[in-house]
Design a protein around this motif. Structure first.
Motif, PDB file in Angstrom:
ATOM      1  N   ALA A  15      37.763  36.497  30.124  1.00  0.00           N
ATOM      2  CA  ALA A  15      39.072  36.445  30.779  1.00  0.00           C
ATOM      3  C   ALA A  15      39.424  37.797  31.397  1.00  0.00           C
ATOM      4  O   ALA A  15      39.930  37.869  32.527  1.00  0.00           O
ATOM      5  CB  ALA A  15      40.149  36.028  29.768  1.00  0.00           C
ATOM      6  N   ASP A  16      39.123  38.883  30.674  1.00  0.00           N
ATOM      7  CA  ASP A  16      39.394  40.227  31.207  1.00  0.00           C
ATOM      8  C   ASP A  16      38.561  40.498  32.448  1.00  0.00           C
ATOM      9  O   ASP A  16      39.056  41.059  33.436  1.00  0.00           O
ATOM     10  CB  ASP A  16      39.100  41.283  30.145  1.00  0.00           C
ATOM     11  N   MET A  17      37.297  40.099  32.406  1.00  0.00           N
ATOM     12  CA  MET A  17      36.420  40.352  33.538  1.00  0.00           C
ATOM     13  C   MET A  17      36.877  39.585  34.781  1.00  0.00           C
ATOM     14  O   MET A  17      36.927  40.131  35.889  1.00  0.00           O
ATOM     15  CB  MET A  17      34.985  39.955  33.187  1.00  0.00           C
ATOM     16  N   LEU A  18      37.241  38.321  34.590  1.00  0.00           N
ATOM     17  CA  LEU A  18      37.720  37.517  35.722  1.00  0.00           C
ATOM     18  C   LEU A  18      39.035  38.066  36.268  1.00  0.00           C
ATOM     19  O   LEU A  18      39.266  38.054  37.484  1.00  0.00           O
ATOM     20  CB  LEU A  18      37.884  36.055  35.291  1.00  0.00           C
ATOM     21  N   ALA A  19      39.888  38.560  35.365  1.00  0.00           N
ATOM     22  CA  ALA A  19      41.163  39.143  35.810  1.00  0.00           C
ATOM     23  C   ALA A  19      40.921  40.402  36.639  1.00  0.00           C
ATOM     24  O   ALA A  19      41.577  40.620  37.666  1.00  0.00           O
ATOM     25  CB  ALA A  19      42.035  39.466  34.597  1.00  0.00           C
ATOM     26  N   VAL A  20      39.965  41.231  36.204  1.00  0.00           N
ATOM     27  CA  VAL A  20      39.634  42.444  36.962  1.00  0.00           C
ATOM     28  C   VAL A  20      39.078  42.075  38.331  1.00  0.00           C
ATOM     29  O   VAL A  20      39.443  42.673  39.355  1.00  0.00           O
ATOM     30  CB  VAL A  20      38.628  43.306  36.169  1.00  0.00           C
ATOM     31  N   LEU A  21      38.190  41.079  38.370  1.00  0.00           N
ATOM     32  CA  LEU A  21      37.619  40.643  39.644  1.00  0.00           C
ATOM     33  C   LEU A  21      38.699  40.129  40.587  1.00  0.00           C
ATOM     34  O   LEU A  21      38.741  40.501  41.772  1.00  0.00           O
ATOM     35  CB  LEU A  21      36.576  39.549  39.400  1.00  0.00           C
ATOM     36  N   GLU A  22      39.564  39.269  40.064  1.00  0.00           N
ATOM     37  CA  GLU A  22      40.628  38.703  40.902  1.00  0.00           C
ATOM     38  C   GLU A  22      41.560  39.800  41.406  1.00  0.00           C
ATOM     39  O   GLU A  22      41.942  39.828  42.583  1.00  0.00           O
ATOM     40  CB  GLU A  22      41.428  37.665  40.105  1.00  0.00           C
ATOM     41  N   GLU A  23      41.925  40.708  40.519  1.00  0.00           N
ATOM     42  CA  GLU A  23      42.831  41.789  40.894  1.00  0.00           C
ATOM     43  C   GLU A  23      42.219  42.682  41.963  1.00  0.00           C
ATOM     44  O   GLU A  23      42.885  43.063  42.933  1.00  0.00           O
ATOM     45  CB  GLU A  23      43.166  42.604  39.644  1.00  0.00           C
ATOM     46  N   THR A  24      40.942  43.009  41.803  1.00  0.00           N
ATOM     47  CA  THR A  24      40.271  43.885  42.760  1.00  0.00           C
ATOM     48  C   THR A  24      40.097  43.212  44.110  1.00  0.00           C
ATOM     49  O   THR A  24      40.352  43.820  45.160  1.00  0.00           O
ATOM     50  CB  THR A  24      38.899  44.318  42.209  1.00  0.00           C
ATOM     51  N   LEU A  25      39.659  41.950  44.095  1.00  0.00           N
ATOM     52  CA  LEU A  25      39.441  41.251  45.358  1.00  0.00           C
ATOM     53  C   LEU A  25      40.752  40.963  46.085  1.00  0.00           C
ATOM     54  O   LEU A  25      40.811  41.021  47.317  1.00  0.00           O
ATOM     55  CB  LEU A  25      38.673  39.947  45.102  1.00  0.00           C
ATOM     56  N   THR A  26      41.807  40.641  45.313  1.00  0.00           N
ATOM     57  CA  THR A  26      43.104  40.400  45.942  1.00  0.00           C
ATOM     58  C   THR A  26      43.643  41.662  46.601  1.00  0.00           C
ATOM     59  O   THR A  26      44.213  41.616  47.692  1.00  0.00           O
ATOM     60  CB  THR A  26      44.116  39.881  44.905  1.00  0.00           C
ATOM     61  N   GLY A  27      43.446  42.785  45.937  1.00  0.00           N
ATOM     62  CA  GLY A  27      43.945  44.046  46.483  1.00  0.00           C
ATOM     63  C   GLY A  27      42.871  44.875  47.153  1.00  0.00           C
ATOM     64  O   GLY A  27      42.928  46.111  47.119  1.00  0.00           O
ATOM     65  N   ILE A  28      41.871  44.217  47.768  1.00  0.00           N
ATOM     66  CA  ILE A  28      40.729  44.925  48.332  1.00  0.00           C
ATOM     67  C   ILE A  28      41.139  45.896  49.433  1.00  0.00           C
ATOM     68  O   ILE A  28      40.524  46.964  49.606  1.00  0.00           O
ATOM     69  CB  ILE A  28      39.669  43.914  48.852  1.00  0.00           C
ATOM     70  N   ARG A  29      42.189  45.583  50.173  1.00  0.00           N
ATOM     71  CA  ARG A  29      42.632  46.487  51.249  1.00  0.00           C
ATOM     72  C   ARG A  29      43.163  47.799  50.665  1.00  0.00           C
ATOM     73  O   ARG A  29      42.884  48.877  51.181  1.00  0.00           O
ATOM     74  CB  ARG A  29      43.711  45.807  52.090  1.00  0.00           C
ATOM     75  N   ILE A  30      43.914  47.683  49.561  1.00  0.00           N
ATOM     76  CA  ILE A  30      44.428  48.899  48.915  1.00  0.00           C
ATOM     77  C   ILE A  30      43.285  49.689  48.296  1.00  0.00           C
ATOM     78  O   ILE A  30      43.253  50.925  48.362  1.00  0.00           O
ATOM     79  CB  ILE A  30      45.469  48.529  47.848  1.00  0.00           C
ATOM     80  N   VAL A  31      42.333  48.973  47.689  1.00  0.00           N
ATOM     81  CA  VAL A  31      41.186  49.642  47.081  1.00  0.00           C
ATOM     82  C   VAL A  31      40.437  50.463  48.126  1.00  0.00           C
ATOM     83  O   VAL A  31      40.085  51.634  47.900  1.00  0.00           O
ATOM     84  CB  VAL A  31      40.237  48.612  46.427  1.00  0.00           C
ATOM     85  N   LYS A  32      40.206  49.869  49.295  1.00  0.00           N
ATOM     86  CA  LYS A  32      39.487  50.576  50.345  1.00  0.00           C
ATOM     87  C   LYS A  32      40.319  51.706  50.937  1.00  0.00           C
ATOM     88  O   LYS A  32      39.807  52.798  51.215  1.00  0.00           O
ATOM     89  CB  LYS A  32      39.077  49.588  51.444  1.00  0.00           C
ATOM     90  N   ALA A  33      41.609  51.441  51.137  1.00  0.00           N
ATOM     91  CA  ALA A  33      42.474  52.440  51.750  1.00  0.00           C
ATOM     92  C   ALA A  33      42.580  53.696  50.902  1.00  0.00           C
ATOM     93  O   ALA A  33      42.698  54.809  51.425  1.00  0.00           O
ATOM     94  CB  ALA A  33      43.861  51.858  52.002  1.00  0.00           C
ATOM     95  N   TYR A  34      42.534  53.537  49.586  1.00  0.00           N
ATOM     96  CA  TYR A  34      42.642  54.675  48.677  1.00  0.00           C
ATOM     97  C   TYR A  34      41.271  55.131  48.168  1.00  0.00           C
ATOM     98  O   TYR A  34      41.191  55.895  47.200  1.00  0.00           O
ATOM     99  CB  TYR A  34      43.557  54.336  47.498  1.00  0.00           C
ATOM    100  N   THR A  35      40.208  54.615  48.786  1.00  0.00           N
ATOM    101  CA  THR A  35      38.822  54.961  48.432  1.00  0.00           C
ATOM    102  C   THR A  35      38.581  54.897  46.921  1.00  0.00           C
ATOM    103  O   THR A  35      38.068  55.832  46.307  1.00  0.00           O
ATOM    104  CB  THR A  35      38.448  56.368  48.959  1.00  0.00           C
ATOM    105  N   MET A  36      38.959  53.761  46.338  1.00  0.00           N
ATOM    106  CA  MET A  36      38.826  53.580  44.890  1.00  0.00           C
ATOM    107  C   MET A  36      37.693  52.631  44.521  1.00  0.00           C
ATOM    108  O   MET A  36      37.671  52.072  43.432  1.00  0.00           O
ATOM    109  CB  MET A  36      40.147  53.058  44.321  1.00  0.00           C
ATOM    110  N   GLU A  37      36.737  52.460  45.444  1.00  0.00           N
ATOM    111  CA  GLU A  37      35.626  51.550  45.164  1.00  0.00           C
ATOM    112  C   GLU A  37      34.852  51.976  43.910  1.00  0.00           C
ATOM    113  O   GLU A  37      34.520  51.132  43.058  1.00  0.00           O
ATOM    114  CB  GLU A  37      34.670  51.484  46.356  1.00  0.00           C
ATOM    115  N   ALA A  38      34.570  53.258  43.796  1.00  0.00           N
ATOM    116  CA  ALA A  38      33.809  53.742  42.636  1.00  0.00           C
ATOM    117  C   ALA A  38      34.575  53.527  41.338  1.00  0.00           C
ATOM    118  O   ALA A  38      33.999  53.126  40.313  1.00  0.00           O
ATOM    119  CB  ALA A  38      33.487  55.229  42.813  1.00  0.00           C
ATOM    120  N   ALA A  39      35.877  53.776  41.364  1.00  0.00           N
ATOM    121  CA  ALA A  39      36.694  53.586  40.155  1.00  0.00           C
ATOM    122  C   ALA A  39      36.735  52.119  39.751  1.00  0.00           C
ATOM    123  O   ALA A  39      36.679  51.789  38.556  1.00  0.00           O
ATOM    124  CB  ALA A  39      38.108  54.112  40.404  1.00  0.00           C
ATOM    125  N   GLU A  40      36.810  51.227  40.736  1.00  0.00           N
ATOM    126  CA  GLU A  40      36.836  49.794  40.425  1.00  0.00           C
ATOM    127  C   GLU A  40      35.488  49.325  39.896  1.00  0.00           C
ATOM    128  O   GLU A  40      35.429  48.457  39.030  1.00  0.00           O
ATOM    129  CB  GLU A  40      37.241  48.985  41.663  1.00  0.00           C
TER     130      GLU A  40
END
Length: 447
Positions: free
Chosen positions: A62-87
């Motif tokens: 459940a935690d893994m799926l939640a992390v995946l959903e959260e990251t993919l939903t907010g992929i624009r923010i992840v990329k904009a803040y260059t947080m790919e490595a942290a994710e």
């Protein structure tokens, strides 16, 4: 053989073999059964380990799926803040925990049968050696043929035990999964009164009498002593600082939350004693967090109605200015919008939500800052359309914009879960310091 079949056949085989061994020599059989408690302890221990590991593994899933959903939903923010490595690190950390639990389950499951087999083999050798010694030295009345038959019966007892040990671990896995399901099923359900009378369509007033609400595990109430009367056809705006209870208050009207105290009356009827479905059928909700389903635009607009006519959908879409951008799409109202309306802009999603409310033809409209993502040009036109649609209906609005305040017949000012003032705009500017402050900081800029 199926798992259920093994639970029936293997115990029967063990009992039949045990009876045969007792018939041949009950003394030697009792001695051999000393291994029984040890086998039970082993199976129980392995079962507990499997159960704990399975539960933790499911939680990790459940935690893994939640992390995946959260990251993919907010992929624009992840990329904009260059947080790919942290994710990636966060996903690896959660995935590592899942891997550890799965590996522990596999090791325990693999060790179950060999452990039982080793125990059975040890006991079998000791029992066979002891029985052979007693028979050969004529210390027990048993011939060689009976000894061999007894040893076969003894082996036949331990083989079902070995197979049942695998069944036990499977049951423990199922029990851990079922526990998580029952945790959800055991949560408090919505209060529904069987055979409750239908609530007629609102025609008089909505009254909140001494309403209170406290969130679970909260130290203080979110609402306290709310007394408010809204006449049918009246538009009421609710304003106040963040966290003052505005959204909690409007959530009580369709009984999305149940009040901890007090009553909510529609035309003098307590909504708690009437059909929940009949209450919600006359209410439309447009929230700030627009909910769009992975369906066509037409299906999203008609959500909540069984068989709406295409013309009704079109009329509602035109009033909410949805038709403007739908006409440019190749598939029109049959266009799939993707998960959470991923192919639409924020303003387009909000227009669809407003069209959905218009099509529902409700007696009560609830707006939680429904125009928050609409551009100024569309806001003016939608406000005009909504003004025409609201006529003759009761509207409750959580307001953060000056235009919404002017459209309201009455304004409710809230602070710390209480109503501190009620009245029209001009009166509140003169008599309510909090409202004046909110107007100058939030609404004054909009003007």
């Amino acid at each position: 053989m199926t798992l259920f079949g093994k639970t029936l056949v293997e115990p029967a085989k063990a009992v039949a073999s045990l009876v045969g061994a007792f018939v041949i020599s009950w003394q030697m059989t009792l001695i051999a059964l000393v291994a029984g408690p040890f086998a039970a302890v082993l199976i129980r221990t392995f079962g507990k380990i499997i159960r704990r590991s399975t539960k933790r593994a499911l939680e990790n899933w459940a935690d893994m799926l939640a992390v995946l959903e959260e990251t993919l939903t907010g992929i624009r923010i992840v990329k904009a803040y260059t947080m790919e490595a942290a994710e990636r690190k966060r996903f690896h950390r959660v995935n590592r925990q899942l891997y550890k639990q799965q590996r522990r389950m596999a090791r325990t499951d693999a060790a179950t049968s060999p452990s039982i087999e080793a125990l059975g083999l040890t006991v079998g050798l000791l029992a066979a050696g002891g029985a052979g010694y007693l028979v050969l030295n004529h210390k027990i009345d048993m011939d060689i043929e009976d000894l061999i038959t007894w040893m076969v019966m003894l082996a036949a007892i331990f083989d079902p035990v070995r197979k049942l040990s695998k069944v036990a671990t499977r049951f423990q896995r199922g029990d851990a999964a079922a526990e998580r399901i029952f945790e959800i099923r055991d949560r408090q359900k919505e209060k529904r009164t069987p055979g409750a009378p239908m609530l007629p369509r609102l025609s008089g007033s909505i009254e909140l009498a001494g309403v209170e609400y406290t969130y679970p595990n909260a130290n203080s109430p979110a609402l306290c002593g709310i007394d408010l009367t809204i006449q049918a056809g009246q538009t009421v705006a609710i304003v106040g600082p963040n966290g003052c209870g505005k959204t909690t208050l409007v959530s009580l009207l369709p009984r999305l939350l149940e009040p901890s105290g007090g009553k909510i009356l529609f035309d003098g009827r307590d909504v708690a004693t009437h059909s929940l479905r009949s209450l919600r059928r006359q209410i439309a909700l447009v929230s700030q967090d627009t909910v769009i389903f992975n369906a066509t635009i037409g299906e999203n607009i008609s959500y909540g109605l069984r068989r709406p006519k295409p013309q009704q959908i079109l009329d509602a879409a035109k009033k909410a200015y949805v038709d403007e951008f739908v006409r440019e799409l190749p598939d029109g109202y049959d266009t799939m919008v993707g998960q959470r309306g991923a192919t639409l802009s924020g303003g387009q999603r909000q227009r669809i939500a407003i069209a959905r409310a218009i099509l529902r033809d409700p007696a009560v409209l609830i707006f939680d800052e429904a125009l928050s993502q609409i551009d100024p040009d569309s806001e003016q036109r939608i406000s005009q359309a909504m003004g025409e649609f609201i006529t003759g209906r009761t509207a409750v609005m959580i307001a953060h914009r000056f235009q919404t305040i002017l459209a309201a017949d009455a304004i409710v000012v809230m602070n710390e879960g209480q109503i501190v003032a009620l009245g029209p705009h001009k009166q509140l500017l003169e008599t309510c310091e909090l409202y004046t402050q909110l107007y100058n900081t939030q609404f004054g800029n909009a003007k």
